[in-house]
Design a protein around this motif. Structure first.
Motif, PDB file in Angstrom:
ATOM      1  N   VAL A  62     -10.899 -11.121 -53.989  1.00 28.37           N
ATOM      2  CA  VAL A  62     -11.792 -12.160 -53.873  1.00 28.37           C
ATOM      3  C   VAL A  62     -10.863 -13.164 -52.587  1.00 28.37           C
ATOM      4  O   VAL A  62      -9.732 -13.575 -52.513  1.00 28.37           O
ATOM      5  N   ARG A  63     -11.733 -13.411 -51.503  1.00 27.72           N
ATOM      6  CA  ARG A  63     -11.601 -14.237 -50.432  1.00 27.72           C
ATOM      7  C   ARG A  63     -11.917 -15.979 -50.887  1.00 27.72           C
ATOM      8  O   ARG A  63     -13.029 -16.228 -51.047  1.00 27.72           O
ATOM      9  N   ILE A  64     -10.776 -16.535 -50.482  1.00 26.71           N
ATOM     10  CA  ILE A  64     -11.068 -18.285 -50.821  1.00 26.71           C
ATOM     11  C   ILE A  64     -10.723 -18.950 -49.576  1.00 26.71           C
ATOM     12  O   ILE A  64      -9.495 -18.710 -49.398  1.00 26.71           O
ATOM     13  N   PRO A  65     -11.374 -19.719 -49.295  1.00 22.44           N
ATOM     14  CA  PRO A  65     -10.951 -20.639 -48.275  1.00 22.44           C
ATOM     15  C   PRO A  65      -9.797 -21.736 -48.686  1.00 22.44           C
ATOM     16  O   PRO A  65     -10.221 -21.999 -49.697  1.00 22.44           O
ATOM     17  N   GLN A  66      -8.738 -21.913 -47.741  1.00 21.59           N
ATOM     18  CA  GLN A  66      -7.939 -22.698 -48.456  1.00 21.59           C
ATOM     19  C   GLN A  66      -8.414 -24.178 -48.565  1.00 21.59           C
ATOM     20  O   GLN A  66      -8.318 -25.216 -49.426  1.00 21.59           O
ATOM     21  N   SER A  67      -9.560 -24.429 -47.666  1.00 24.44           N
ATOM     22  CA  SER A  67     -10.286 -25.564 -47.807  1.00 24.44           C
ATOM     23  C   SER A  67     -11.287 -26.072 -48.911  1.00 24.44           C
ATOM     24  O   SER A  67     -11.459 -27.225 -49.480  1.00 24.44           O
ATOM     25  N   ALA A  68     -11.317 -24.978 -49.587  1.00 22.02           N
ATOM     26  CA  ALA A  68     -12.149 -24.993 -51.010  1.00 22.02           C
ATOM     27  C   ALA A  68     -11.300 -25.229 -52.278  1.00 22.02           C
ATOM     28  O   ALA A  68     -11.838 -25.391 -53.325  1.00 22.02           O
ATOM     29  N   LEU A  69     -10.001 -24.787 -52.061  1.00 23.80           N
ATOM     30  CA  LEU A  69      -9.109 -24.913 -53.275  1.00 23.80           C
ATOM     31  C   LEU A  69      -9.000 -26.481 -53.907  1.00 23.80           C
ATOM     32  O   LEU A  69      -9.136 -27.446 -53.120  1.00 23.80           O
ATOM     33  N   VAL A  70      -9.260 -26.564 -55.155  1.00 26.55           N
ATOM     34  CA  VAL A  70      -9.061 -27.920 -55.730  1.00 26.55           C
ATOM     35  C   VAL A  70      -7.977 -28.044 -56.831  1.00 26.55           C
ATOM     36  O   VAL A  70      -7.357 -29.164 -56.844  1.00 26.55           O
TER      37      VAL A  70
END
Length: 373
Positions: A62-70
């Motif tokens: 799973v690729r997750i943009p750092q900017s989307a982390l909560v």
């Protein structure tokens, strides 16, 4: 999720946590409602250019943009197991490998290179394998089992792997695992970066042995140390020849750089057809190795399915394994085999980890030129 003293969600992971198991919450997919969040748990296999890559238990990345982390935090390496016998990945990997012994093996540090093909002459003046692809009997007996440090940088180790399998006319495969403590999520990610292709994903399941043995009925199940033509005719695999018989019987392989060990105790089960001369109604195989009994090759005549024959075969093999001192059971099942998964779940088996076979990319063509015929 990680919550601060003020009650706010916080991200408490950094790129230094690559290789650790993490739990993260991110904003929903593009176009989703603003309040929608998605949780992901797995091993953090990379954090590059503002993008995290997390490998889940089943091997999905799973690729997750750092900017989307909560929110995010490091969590224990593997969840506590509530059912089935306690076992480490390393123990089960060794047991499973011994149940499918190759014809030939060689050590590369803590990696085991395994092959199950006919003998091929190699060395000065010896031609090696004939041109064209060869297929070994099962990927399990024809792939690298990487249980630690190969003793070389990864690229050099993979080059050595490709040479070793190339000398035997085989494609190079590396088997990795995900979803348990000590599995190889990072190695799988590195293989994918280098163009290796994941071809097969399956799972290893475990259970207590005695409940399987208790599922006895009235079927006439015969047990033998060897297989005959009738058993092989029911076994739905290609290339069942002398090499396959050696692997099925789990004889000790020829080894290089390591001592050869004795193999497990192997039993074969068969259920006759309804009349004399008919093909066998069902078969199975069990490898007893210490406390473990490994089940495989459970096949039932399509016309006799849903009659409990697979359960009868496994129960008979389980009783013999109990007599030999085993107490725990394992088996391997592909992720898309829903019928088999339902049967094994009903017998008390649960997933322990997933494993994956990665195939090396094709060699690039070498341009012709001086000294390059």
């Amino acid at each position: 999720m990680e919550i601060s003293a003020s009650g706010r969600l916080e991200v408490r992971i950094t790129p230094d946590d690559v290789g650790k198991r993490v739990s993260v919450r991110r904003l929903g997919e593009p176009g989703a409602a603003p309040e929608k969040f998605t949780d992901t748990v797995g091993v953090l296999t990379s954090w590059d250019n503002g993008v995290l890559m997390i490998t889940r238990r089943d091997g999905e990345r799973v690729r997750i943009p750092q900017s989307a982390l909560v929110a995010g935090k490091v969590v224990p390496a593997a969840p506590a197991r509530r059912r089935g016998p306690a076992a480490s990945y390393r123990e089960l990997a060794h047991v499973a490998a011994r149940a499918w012994r190759p014809v030939e093996s060689e050590r590369l540090g803590e990696w085991e290179l395994r092959a199950a093909v006919d003998d091929v002459p190699r060395g000065p003046g010896r031609p090696g394998p004939a041109p064209g692809p060869r297929t070994g009997f099962t990927r399990r007996a024809n792939s690298v089992l990487p249980l630690g440090d190969p003793g070389l940088p990864l690229d050099a180790a993979l080059d050595a792997v490709r040479r070793w399998y190339g000398e035997r006319g085989l494609p190079a495969y590396v088997q990795t695992a995900t979803g348990a403590e000590g599995t190889q999520e990072l190695l799988g990610a590195e293989l994918e970066r280098r163009g290796w292709t994941r071809e097969v994903t399956a799972e290893l399941w475990t259970a207590a042995l005695a409940p399987v043995a208790d599922r006895a009925g009235g079927a006439d199940v015969a047990l033998s140390r060897t297989v005959d033509e009738a058993w092989l005719a029911r076994y739905r695999r290609t290339g069942v020849g002398e090499v396959a018989l050696r692997v099925l019987g789990s004889r000790s392989p020829r080894t290089s750089g390591a001592e050869s060990e004795g193999g497990p105790s192997v039993w074969f089960a068969s259920v006759p057809g309804t009349t004399a001369g008919e093909p066998l109604a069902a078969i199975g195989r069990c490898a007893v190795d210490g406390r473990w009994a490994g089940f495989a090759a459970v096949e039932v005549d399509p016309g006799r399915r849903r009659q409990g024959l697979a359960t009868e075969v496994m129960a008979a093999l389980a009783r013999r394994a109990l007599d030999e001192g085993a107490s725990a059971a394992w088996l391997q099942v592909e992720t898309d085999n829903e019928a088999a998964r339902a049967l094994y779940a009903a017998l008390g088996f649960t997933p322990h980890h997933a494993y994956h076979h990665y195939r090396a990319p094709s060699e690039p063509e070498t341009p012709s030129g001086p000294g390059r015929p």
